[in-house]
Scaffold this motif. Structure first.
Motif, PDB file in Angstrom:
ATOM      1  N   PRO A   6      46.495  52.870   0.973  1.00  0.00           N
ATOM      2  CA  PRO A   6      47.721  52.071   0.860  1.00  0.00           C
ATOM      3  C   PRO A   6      47.614  50.659   1.448  1.00  0.00           C
ATOM      4  CG  PRO A   6      47.857  53.471   2.779  1.00  0.00           C
ATOM      5  CD  PRO A   6      46.513  53.750   2.150  1.00  0.00           C
ATOM      6  N   LEU A   7      46.405  50.169   1.691  1.00  0.00           N
ATOM      7  CA  LEU A   7      46.251  48.881   2.363  1.00  0.00           C
ATOM      8  C   LEU A   7      46.981  47.753   1.628  1.00  0.00           C
ATOM      9  CD1 LEU A   7      44.960  47.458   4.760  1.00  0.00           C
ATOM     10  CD2 LEU A   7      42.928  47.074   3.368  1.00  0.00           C
ATOM     11  N   PHE A   8      46.887  47.727   0.304  1.00  0.00           N
ATOM     12  CA  PHE A   8      47.490  46.638  -0.452  1.00  0.00           C
ATOM     13  C   PHE A   8      48.854  46.994  -1.038  1.00  0.00           C
ATOM     14  CE2 PHE A   8      43.019  45.473  -0.363  1.00  0.00           C
ATOM     15  CZ  PHE A   8      43.084  44.117  -0.070  1.00  0.00           C
ATOM     16  N   ALA A  35      55.865  37.221   4.505  1.00  0.00           N
ATOM     17  CA  ALA A  35      56.313  36.857   3.164  1.00  0.00           C
ATOM     18  C   ALA A  35      55.787  37.813   2.103  1.00  0.00           C
ATOM     19  CB  ALA A  35      55.882  35.429   2.842  1.00  0.00           C
ATOM     20  N   GLY A  36      54.862  38.699   2.492  1.00  0.00           N
ATOM     21  CA  GLY A  36      54.400  39.720   1.569  1.00  0.00           C
ATOM     22  C   GLY A  36      53.050  39.486   0.927  1.00  0.00           C
ATOM     23  N   ILE A  37      52.250  38.554   1.469  1.00  0.00           N
ATOM     24  CA  ILE A  37      50.890  38.341   0.990  1.00  0.00           C
ATOM     25  C   ILE A  37      49.925  38.484   2.164  1.00  0.00           C
ATOM     26  CG2 ILE A  37      51.673  36.799  -0.849  1.00  0.00           C
ATOM     27  CD1 ILE A  37      50.627  34.446   0.839  1.00  0.00           C
ATOM     28  N   VAL A  38      48.665  38.742   1.881  1.00  0.00           N
ATOM     29  CA  VAL A  38      47.674  38.871   2.946  1.00  0.00           C
ATOM     30  C   VAL A  38      47.469  37.510   3.605  1.00  0.00           C
ATOM     31  CG1 VAL A  38      45.278  39.418   3.521  1.00  0.00           C
ATOM     32  CG2 VAL A  38      46.491  40.774   1.790  1.00  0.00           C
ATOM     33  N   GLY A  39      47.642  37.437   4.916  1.00  0.00           N
ATOM     34  CA  GLY A  39      47.345  36.228   5.666  1.00  0.00           C
ATOM     35  C   GLY A  39      45.972  36.345   6.301  1.00  0.00           C
ATOM     36  N   SER A  40      45.315  35.222   6.527  1.00  0.00           N
ATOM     37  CA  SER A  40      43.970  35.294   7.109  1.00  0.00           C
ATOM     38  C   SER A  40      43.650  34.033   7.902  1.00  0.00           C
ATOM     39  CB  SER A  40      42.920  35.494   6.007  1.00  0.00           C
ATOM     40  OG  SER A  40      42.758  34.311   5.243  1.00  0.00           O
ATOM     41  N   PHE A  41      42.643  34.145   8.757  1.00  0.00           N
ATOM     42  CA  PHE A  41      42.178  32.981   9.514  1.00  0.00           C
ATOM     43  C   PHE A  41      40.706  33.175   9.875  1.00  0.00           C
ATOM     44  CE2 PHE A  41      43.283  35.980  12.806  1.00  0.00           C
ATOM     45  CZ  PHE A  41      42.387  35.746  13.844  1.00  0.00           C
ATOM     46  N   PRO A  42      39.940  32.072  10.031  1.00  0.00           N
ATOM     47  CA  PRO A  42      38.559  32.188  10.492  1.00  0.00           C
ATOM     48  C   PRO A  42      38.528  32.533  11.981  1.00  0.00           C
ATOM     49  CG  PRO A  42      38.961  30.088   9.374  1.00  0.00           C
ATOM     50  CD  PRO A  42      40.288  30.686   9.687  1.00  0.00           C
ATOM     51  N   ALA A  43      37.698  33.470  12.373  1.00  0.00           N
ATOM     52  CA  ALA A  43      37.597  33.835  13.789  1.00  0.00           C
ATOM     53  C   ALA A  43      37.270  32.622  14.644  1.00  0.00           C
ATOM     54  CB  ALA A  43      36.540  34.922  13.975  1.00  0.00           C
ATOM     55  N   VAL A  44      36.459  31.698  14.117  1.00  0.00           N
ATOM     56  CA  VAL A  44      36.036  30.539  14.911  1.00  0.00           C
ATOM     57  C   VAL A  44      37.174  29.550  15.167  1.00  0.00           C
ATOM     58  CG1 VAL A  44      33.615  30.706  14.232  1.00  0.00           C
ATOM     59  CG2 VAL A  44      35.194  29.327  12.858  1.00  0.00           C
ATOM     60  N   GLU A  72      62.119  48.078   4.500  1.00  0.00           N
ATOM     61  CA  GLU A  72      62.227  47.914   3.042  1.00  0.00           C
ATOM     62  C   GLU A  72      61.250  46.868   2.514  1.00  0.00           C
ATOM     63  OE1 GLU A  72      64.560  44.581   4.735  1.00  0.00           O
ATOM     64  OE2 GLU A  72      64.176  46.677   5.262  1.00  0.00           O
ATOM     65  N   ARG A  73      60.740  45.989   3.367  1.00  0.00           N
ATOM     66  CA  ARG A  73      59.742  44.995   2.975  1.00  0.00           C
ATOM     67  C   ARG A  73      58.756  44.782   4.137  1.00  0.00           C
ATOM     68  NH1 ARG A  73      62.034  39.586   4.307  1.00  0.00           N
ATOM     69  NH2 ARG A  73      64.132  39.888   5.134  1.00  0.00           N
ATOM     70  N   PRO A  74      57.876  45.754   4.333  1.00  0.00           N
ATOM     71  CA  PRO A  74      56.934  45.697   5.452  1.00  0.00           C
ATOM     72  C   PRO A  74      55.969  44.518   5.341  1.00  0.00           C
ATOM     73  CG  PRO A  74      56.309  47.404   3.898  1.00  0.00           C
ATOM     74  CD  PRO A  74      57.659  46.923   3.479  1.00  0.00           C
ATOM     75  N   ALA A  75      55.419  44.136   6.454  1.00  0.00           N
ATOM     76  CA  ALA A  75      54.450  43.038   6.480  1.00  0.00           C
ATOM     77  C   ALA A  75      53.183  43.453   5.738  1.00  0.00           C
ATOM     78  CB  ALA A  75      54.111  42.666   7.916  1.00  0.00           C
ATOM     79  N   ALA A  76      52.584  42.494   5.076  1.00  0.00           N
ATOM     80  CA  ALA A  76      51.291  42.716   4.421  1.00  0.00           C
ATOM     81  C   ALA A  76      50.197  42.771   5.483  1.00  0.00           C
ATOM     82  CB  ALA A  76      51.022  41.594   3.432  1.00  0.00           C
ATOM     83  N   PRO A  77      49.036  43.342   5.160  1.00  0.00           N
ATOM     84  CA  PRO A  77      47.927  43.359   6.116  1.00  0.00           C
ATOM     85  C   PRO A  77      47.365  41.950   6.317  1.00  0.00           C
ATOM     86  CG  PRO A  77      47.198  44.170   3.996  1.00  0.00           C
ATOM     87  CD  PRO A  77      48.696  44.014   3.896  1.00  0.00           C
ATOM     88  N   PHE A  78      46.595  41.763   7.375  1.00  0.00           N
ATOM     89  CA  PHE A  78      45.970  40.466   7.622  1.00  0.00           C
ATOM     90  C   PHE A  78      44.455  40.612   7.610  1.00  0.00           C
ATOM     91  CE2 PHE A  78      46.214  42.303  11.846  1.00  0.00           C
ATOM     92  CZ  PHE A  78      45.075  41.853  12.500  1.00  0.00           C
ATOM     93  N   ALA A  79      43.784  39.477   7.522  1.00  0.00           N
ATOM     94  CA  ALA A  79      42.323  39.460   7.447  1.00  0.00           C
ATOM     95  C   ALA A  79      41.764  38.421   8.408  1.00  0.00           C
ATOM     96  CB  ALA A  79      41.865  39.145   6.025  1.00  0.00           C
ATOM     97  N   VAL A  80      40.550  38.678   8.861  1.00  0.00           N
ATOM     98  CA  VAL A  80      39.821  37.718   9.695  1.00  0.00           C
ATOM     99  C   VAL A  80      38.517  37.368   8.994  1.00  0.00           C
ATOM    100  CG1 VAL A  80      38.636  37.318  11.885  1.00  0.00           C
ATOM    101  CG2 VAL A  80      40.826  38.540  11.850  1.00  0.00           C
TER     102      VAL A  80
END
Length: 327
Positions: A6-8, A35-44, A72-80
């Motif tokens: 169920p990640l996505f 907002a419902g999309i995957v957020g991400s950032f560089p570790a550095v 009813e509108r959970p946060a999307a997963p995030f990425a590094v």
């Protein structure tokens, strides 16, 4: 083609916001996930390295609180994003910190490593690797990546030169796993087009530079709003890797955007002492060719609202056209 579930599942749109050097910080990532999309950032981006633990604590805590308050509108997963290039002397420490927080998605760049993918799998995460051609795509999957990010012509940052049509087409001939597409995507129409070509997700970066939550100067944000595809220059001068940059920012430091020398690839440095590279992204502004879709300064939430409206309208328009064709 299928995405790990169920990640996505919580995604409002099939979108990953790409990690942007300097620009992507917890404020931007949290807004994207809410907002419902995957957020991400560089570790550095977290400097010093110890700050990465603080960032992951903040992101994890705030997204959990959001989901609890908005079931009813959970946060999307995030990425590094982890830069695997040999010059990144903090990679192992960053990976250990990500393991501590069980980061859901790791995006690897500039090198594919089997041992890194195995570590991500051990804590239950998935690994996506960004590539610019089919040869690198095959290597990434052979080394255990779960999915691919096809960085096609026109993408911001370190972009490739191949057409998204050609790149996705060749990958889909042998790979049916998760595939994101990057390259001038800044509208709901373009998200749907990426899916029509065979991608599962759109990978979007440059349009978020002009949002309220982005860690960019006012001049940078205004340049994104005012810019068009013709304002983008492709060069390897600033980091040793070819990338797309805003013409006005190059001219502002006294260089001729139409006559830039080539750089030695050995110049690449993504480690803790990479001050030159950091200055390049601070003063020479990266952006993709899709910035013509950005018309105003908005919040992340407002921009995702726009994408969703355009995406739904594009789907309805194509369904209507399909009905006329059948008749």
């Amino acid at each position: 083609m299928s995405l790990p579930s169920p990640l996505f599942d919580p995604l409002r749109l099939p979108v990953i916001a790409s990690p942007m050097f300097i620009i992507s910080t917890p404020k931007l990532v949290i807004a994207q996930c809410q907002a419902g999309i995957v957020g991400s950032f560089p570790a550095v981006n977290a400097r010093p390295q110890s700050q990465l633990d603080e960032w992951l604590h903040q992101i994890s805590e705030e997204l959990a609180a959001w989901t609890s308050a908005h079931p009813e509108r959970p946060a999307a997963p995030f990425a590094v994003n982890q830069i695997v290039h040999k010059s990144n002397d903090r990679l192992e420490a960053d990976l250990a910190t990500c393991a501590k927080w069980k980061v859901p998605i790791i995006i690897t760049s500039l090198g594919a490593r089997e041992d890194l993918n195995q570590v991500v799998h051990e804590w239950g995460g998935i690994a996506l690797h960004d590539i610019i051609n089919e040869k690198y795509a095959r290597k990434a999957i052979e080394k255990g990546a779960d999915g691919l990010i096809a960085v096609a012509a026109g993408a911001g940052g370190h972009a490739g030169t191949q057409s998204p049509f050609a790149l996705v087409q060749e990958i889909r001939q042998w790979f049916d796993g998760p595939l994101a597409l990057s390259g001038s995507i800044a509208s709901g129409d373009a998200i749907l087009a990426a899916q029509a070509m065979g991608a599962d997700l759109a990978y979007i970066g440059s349009m978020f530079i002009a949002t309220d939550e982005a860690n960019a100067t006012e001049g940078y944000k205004n340049a994104i709003i005012d810019g068009r595809a013709g304002d983008i220059v492709y060069t390897n001068l600033f980091t040793g890797v070819h990338g797309n940059y805003l013409r006005p920012s190059i001219a502002a430091v006294g260089l001729d955007p139409d006559n830039l020398p080539r750089s030695d690839p050995a110049k690449m440095n993504f480690g803790s002492s990479a001050s030159e590279s950091r200055r390049a992204w601070r003063d020479i502004w990266g952006a993709g060719q899709g910035i013509g879709a950005v018309k105003a300064r908005r919040s992340v939430g407002a921009e995702v609202d726009r994408l969703e409206r355009e995406y739904r309208a594009a789907r309805a328009r194509l369904l209507q056209a399909s009905g006329r064709t059948r008749n």
